[in-house]
Design a protein around this motif. Structure first.
Motif, short mmCIF file in Angstrom:
data_model
loop_
_atom_site.label_atom_id
_atom_site.label_comp_id
_atom_site.label_asym_id
_atom_site.label_seq_id
_atom_site.Cartn_x
_atom_site.Cartn_y
_atom_site.Cartn_z
N ARG A 148 -17.99 9.94 -14.82
CA ARG A 148 -18.58 9.59 -15.80
C ARG A 148 -17.43 8.30 -15.98
O ARG A 148 -17.25 7.99 -16.97
CB ARG A 148 -19.74 9.54 -17.13
CG ARG A 148 -20.90 10.81 -16.62
CD ARG A 148 -21.36 11.27 -18.04
NE ARG A 148 -20.95 11.94 -18.41
CZ ARG A 148 -19.58 11.76 -19.72
NH1 ARG A 148 -19.37 10.69 -20.20
NH2 ARG A 148 -18.72 13.09 -19.58
N PRO A 183 -18.69 -2.53 -25.19
CA PRO A 183 -19.44 -1.83 -25.04
C PRO A 183 -20.24 -2.16 -24.29
O PRO A 183 -21.09 -1.20 -23.64
CB PRO A 183 -20.86 -2.02 -26.16
CG PRO A 183 -18.91 -1.91 -27.67
CD PRO A 183 -18.11 -3.25 -26.46
N ARG A 221 -12.84 4.68 -18.63
CA ARG A 221 -12.50 3.91 -17.88
C ARG A 221 -11.39 3.47 -16.68
O ARG A 221 -10.44 3.66 -17.72
CB ARG A 221 -12.56 2.29 -18.86
CG ARG A 221 -14.28 2.33 -19.28
CD ARG A 221 -13.98 0.65 -20.16
NE ARG A 221 -15.19 0.99 -20.88
CZ ARG A 221 -16.20 0.28 -21.92
NH1 ARG A 221 -15.53 -0.83 -21.71
NH2 ARG A 221 -17.00 0.59 -22.73
N ASP A 252 -20.04 0.06 -20.97
CA ASP A 252 -19.63 0.69 -20.63
C ASP A 252 -21.28 1.05 -19.27
O ASP A 252 -22.14 0.69 -19.56
CB ASP A 252 -21.06 1.47 -21.94
CG ASP A 252 -20.22 1.42 -23.68
OD1 ASP A 252 -18.99 1.50 -22.63
OD2 ASP A 252 -20.95 1.46 -23.98
N GLY A 253 -20.58 2.03 -18.03
CA GLY A 253 -21.24 2.52 -17.65
C GLY A 253 -21.43 1.48 -15.85
O GLY A 253 -21.88 1.63 -15.07
N SER A 303 -15.26 5.22 -14.67
CA SER A 303 -16.21 4.09 -14.22
C SER A 303 -14.56 3.38 -13.54
O SER A 303 -13.87 3.46 -14.57
CB SER A 303 -16.44 2.99 -15.25
OG SER A 303 -15.02 3.22 -16.39
N ASP A 336 -9.17 7.44 -22.23
CA ASP A 336 -10.30 6.86 -22.69
C ASP A 336 -10.32 5.52 -21.33
O ASP A 336 -10.65 5.14 -20.72
CB ASP A 336 -10.24 5.76 -23.68
CG ASP A 336 -10.91 7.15 -25.44
OD1 ASP A 336 -12.03 7.65 -24.43
OD2 ASP A 336 -9.68 7.42 -25.94
N LYS A 371 -8.54 4.33 -29.59
CA LYS A 371 -8.63 4.67 -28.11
C LYS A 371 -7.65 5.45 -27.07
O LYS A 371 -6.57 5.16 -28.06
CB LYS A 371 -9.25 3.58 -27.17
CG LYS A 371 -10.41 2.44 -27.45
CD LYS A 371 -11.95 4.23 -27.26
CE LYS A 371 -13.63 3.57 -27.18
NZ LYS A 371 -14.16 4.64 -26.92
#
Length: 240
Positions: A165, A202, A116, A205-206, A167, A77, A2
Motif C-alpha cells: 500500500r 485525499p 506516498r 489516496d491509492g 504509492s 507518510d 504528517k
C-alpha cells in the motif's frame, strides 16, 4: 500532522516544498550533503523540522541518513525524492539520480507502509517524446537519461511496492530557481505548490504509477515505453 522526508531539501525544488509543508505544521526531516547549509535551513523552517547530512550515493551516507530517520520517525507518510545533480559522467548520473533513490526507498520500506513516494522529475513533453536509451556520452544524452530513467523508476517501484500500500508517483515541479544548472539559477520562481497537493490531498489516496504536471494534472504516459517489463529490462542492471 504528517511525517515527511525530503531529500535535497536544502535548496531548489526540495526547499520550496519544505517551506510549504513546514508552514502547514507538518513534521519534516530534510536531507542534504552540506551540514552548515542544512542546519541553517532547518532553523528557518521551525521546530518541527530536522536536518540530517549524508551523501546518498554512498553506503555509509545512506546508513547514516536511514538510521537518523528511523530513530526520529516511527512511520513515514510521504517521502519526496528531490535530490539530484547535473552530472558530469555516466557513473555520477547513475549514482546520484537513480540508485541513490532506489536504495534509500528500499531501506525505508518498512516505515512507508500506507504512505506516498513522490519522485521529482522533468518536462512532460521531454519525457513523452525522448527515446529510452543507455547512451550517456554527452551532457544532452545524460539529461535525457535522467528524465526517462526516473520515470522508469517510478513505474518499477509502484509495481514492487503496491502490495504494501505504498504509492509511487512522479511529477514535474515547474521551472524553479535552483543551483542545478546555470539557467535555473536565474529563474525567479521559488514555489512548488504541486508538491503539497500530491503529498496531502485525499484525491490521491491509492493513486500509484502516475505522472503529474506542475498543476497536479495527470499526464498519460506512453505505455509502450513506461511499463513494468520495460522498467525491469532497463533498470535491473543498476540494482544489485
Amino acid at each position: 500532522m504528517k511525517n515527511i522526508v525530503i531529500t535535497g531539501g536544502t535548496s531548489g525544488v526540495g526547499l520550496a516544498i519544505a517551506r510549504d509543508l513546514a508552514a502547514s505544521g507538518h513534521r519534516l526531516i530534510i536531507v542534504g550533503r552540506n551540514l552548515v547549509r542544512g542546519e541553517s535551513v532547518a532553523n528557518t523552517l521551525g521546530n518541527n523540522t530536522d536536518f540530517v547530512a549524508g551523501d546518498l550515493t554512498t553506503d555509509e551516507g545512506r546508513r547514516k541518513v536511514v538510521n537518523f530517520i528511523k530513530e526520529s520517525m516511527p512511520m513515514i507518510d510521504v517521502l519526496f525524492l528531490s535530490a539530484g545533480i547535473y552530472p558530469k559522467s555516466s557513473t555520477e548520473n547513475v549514482q546520484a539520480n537513480l540508485t541513490s533513490h532506489y536504495y534509500l526507498t528500499k531501506s525505508l520500506e518498512d516505515r512507508l507502509a500506507g504512505g506516498r513516494i513522490l519522485i521529482v522529475t522533468g518536462s512532460p513533453t521531454a519525457i513523452q517524446w525522448l527515446p529510452i536509451n543507455s547512451g550517456q556520452q554527452t551532457a544532452l544524452q545524460r539529461s535525457a537519461w535522467i528524465l526517462t530513467h526516473k520515470t522508469l523508476l517510478m513505474t518499477y517501484l509502484s509495481h514492487q511496492l503496491h502490495s504494501k500500500r505504498i504509492s509511487v508517483n512522479s511529477f514535474f515541479p515547474g521551472d524553479v530557481n535552483s543551483r542545478l544548472m546555470p539557467y535555473t539559477m536565474g529563474l525567479s520562481n521559488q514555489k512548488v505548490p504541486v508538491g503539497k497537493i500530491l503529498a496531502l490531498s485525499p484525491s490521491f489516496d491509492g493513486v500509484t504509477g502516475r505522472f503529474f504536471d506542475e498543476n497536479g494534472q495527470e499526464i498519460l504516459l506512453n505505455q509502450s515505453k513506461y511499463n513494468y517489463n520495460q522498467a525491469q529490462i532497463n533498470l535491473s542492471k543498476y540494482f544489485q
